[in-house]
Scaffold this motif. Structure first.
Motif, PDB file in Angstrom:
ATOM      1  N   ALA A  69       2.414  -4.335  -5.982  1.00  0.00           N
ATOM      2  CA  ALA A  69       3.669  -3.611  -5.775  1.00  0.00           C
ATOM      3  C   ALA A  69       3.482  -2.471  -4.785  1.00  0.00           C
ATOM      4  O   ALA A  69       4.376  -2.179  -3.976  1.00  0.00           O
ATOM      5  CB  ALA A  69       4.187  -3.081  -7.111  1.00  0.00           C
ATOM      6  N   GLU A  70       2.326  -1.829  -4.809  1.00  0.00           N
ATOM      7  CA  GLU A  70       2.052  -0.762  -3.844  1.00  0.00           C
ATOM      8  C   GLU A  70       1.946  -1.313  -2.427  1.00  0.00           C
ATOM      9  O   GLU A  70       2.359  -0.655  -1.458  1.00  0.00           O
ATOM     10  CB  GLU A  70       0.778  -0.026  -4.238  1.00  0.00           C
ATOM     11  CG  GLU A  70       0.959   0.851  -5.465  1.00  0.00           C
ATOM     12  CD  GLU A  70      -0.339   1.484  -5.933  1.00  0.00           C
ATOM     13  OE1 GLU A  70      -0.270   2.537  -6.607  1.00  0.00           O
ATOM     14  OE2 GLU A  70      -1.421   0.922  -5.630  1.00  0.00           O
ATOM     15  N   ALA A  71       1.422  -2.529  -2.305  1.00  0.00           N
ATOM     16  CA  ALA A  71       1.358  -3.157  -0.982  1.00  0.00           C
ATOM     17  C   ALA A  71       2.762  -3.474  -0.471  1.00  0.00           C
ATOM     18  O   ALA A  71       3.066  -3.299   0.713  1.00  0.00           O
ATOM     19  CB  ALA A  71       0.511  -4.431  -1.045  1.00  0.00           C
ATOM     20  N   VAL A  72       3.638  -3.946  -1.382  1.00  0.00           N
ATOM     21  CA  VAL A  72       5.031  -4.205  -1.007  1.00  0.00           C
ATOM     22  C   VAL A  72       5.709  -2.902  -0.592  1.00  0.00           C
ATOM     23  O   VAL A  72       6.433  -2.847   0.406  1.00  0.00           O
ATOM     24  CB  VAL A  72       5.790  -4.868  -2.171  1.00  0.00           C
ATOM     25  CG1 VAL A  72       7.290  -4.964  -1.850  1.00  0.00           C
ATOM     26  CG2 VAL A  72       5.218  -6.246  -2.467  1.00  0.00           C
ATOM     27  N   GLU A  73       5.477  -1.854  -1.356  1.00  0.00           N
ATOM     28  CA  GLU A  73       6.057  -0.545  -1.037  1.00  0.00           C
ATOM     29  C   GLU A  73       5.616  -0.077   0.347  1.00  0.00           C
ATOM     30  O   GLU A  73       6.423   0.421   1.146  1.00  0.00           O
ATOM     31  CB  GLU A  73       5.648   0.483  -2.087  1.00  0.00           C
ATOM     32  CG  GLU A  73       6.182   1.880  -1.813  1.00  0.00           C
ATOM     33  CD  GLU A  73       5.621   2.894  -2.778  1.00  0.00           C
ATOM     34  OE1 GLU A  73       6.398   3.709  -3.309  1.00  0.00           O
ATOM     35  OE2 GLU A  73       4.374   2.895  -2.990  1.00  0.00           O
TER      36      GLU A  73
END
Length: 296
Positions: A69-73
């Motif tokens: 999710a942090e990579a998507v963010e």
């Protein structure tokens, strides 16, 4: 399939350790945060948090998903920054059309300043007496005078109303005097118009006042030249004539003013560099108190 927007709640709870703190970060209610986390767990078939008495703790599965999710963010933030940079640094080609006599400092000044501010924008000036078809894509933006275009495919924005006056050379005025009223034009030699120039409302007004023509010309530059040479009086746009010190202005505002419009079409108007140019011209050209442009 889960809702992409639920990842923001996963990140908020994972970073703060509670739905209450996550609610404060996201601006949602605590119940909304809890409901979205439950919906995400159901959609993924994973348990993401252990609910504790004093908050929420990521499970191993939740921690693994948190990393993704942090990579998507980061990717989303990168896209937003790219969009901001693209907006700040405009680029592209704009085909801009107007009459040849309109390509003077009234317009070329603002166009040059716009290109200085946005060096990646290239403006192709299509100065022609022929009206290029904006709706058909022959040009992107036009400066037009007279009645506004009525084609529903076009977007039309009024720039201003431009003043006209009668002008004569200082030598002509010394020899024949200056007209004090429109009806006085009947006693003067006048530089008339022919061709498309003769179709202007201002020239039709002049035809109703004057009866002695020294000559007829088809371009505004020729009309200015004949007036400067002392051939006769001429009806001219003030901003085109005022820079010539040998011309004396008479009968200001006697003839009808000219409405000037910026014209483009919907699909072109959406392009940031075109929209920026139209806004820039509108703000700069309409600002001076007295100006004129030979529009095409």
């Amino acid at each position: 399939m889960f809702e992409w927007s639920d990842l923001r709640y996963l990140l908020a709870v994972g970073r703060t350790g509670s739905t209450l703190a996550a609610a404060q970060i996201t601006g949602a209610s605590q119940s909304t945060v809890a409901r979205r986390i439950s919906a995400l767990e159901t959609a993924l078939g994973l348990k993401l948090f252990d609910r504790l008495q004093n908050g929420s703790r990521l499970t191993d599965q939740g921690q693994a998903l948190m990393t993704q999710a942090e990579a998507v963010e980061a990717a989303i933030l990168g896209l937003e920054e790219m969009a901001r940079q693209a907006h700040r640094r405009l680029s592209g080609v704009i085909r801009f059309t107007m009459a040849p006599e309109g390509a003077d400092p009234v317009i070329t000044g603002p166009l040059s300043e716009f290109m200085r501010r946005h060096p990646d924008v290239r403006i192709e000036m299509l100065a022609t007496e022929t009206y290029l078809d904006i709706a058909a894509g022959e040009a992107d933006v036009a400066l037009r005078s007279g009645a506004p275009p009525t084609d529903p495919r076009l977007i039309v924005r009024k720039v201003d109303e431009l003043a006209w006056a009668i002008y004569g050379s200082a030598d002509y005025i010394a020899r024949h005097g200056a007209p004090a009223r429109p009806q006085d034009l009947a006693g003067h030699l006048v530089v008339g118009a022919e061709g498309r120039l003769d179709q202007l409302p201002q020239m039709r007004w002049l035809a109703g006042q004057a009866d002695r023509y020294a000559c007829r010309v088809s371009t505004m530059s020729s009309m200015i030249g004949m007036a400067r040479a002392g051939a006769g009086l001429a009806l001219l746009p003030e901003m085109n004539a005022d820079p010539h010190p040998e011309l004396v202005r008479c009968l200001p505002n006697a003839a009808p003013a000219t409405q000037v419009w910026l014209v483009t079409r919907q699909d072109v108007r959406q392009a940031p560099h075109v929209r920026a140019l139209i806004d820039f011209i509108y703000e700069t050209v309409r600002a001076p108190p007295r100006r004129s442009v030979a529009a095409g």
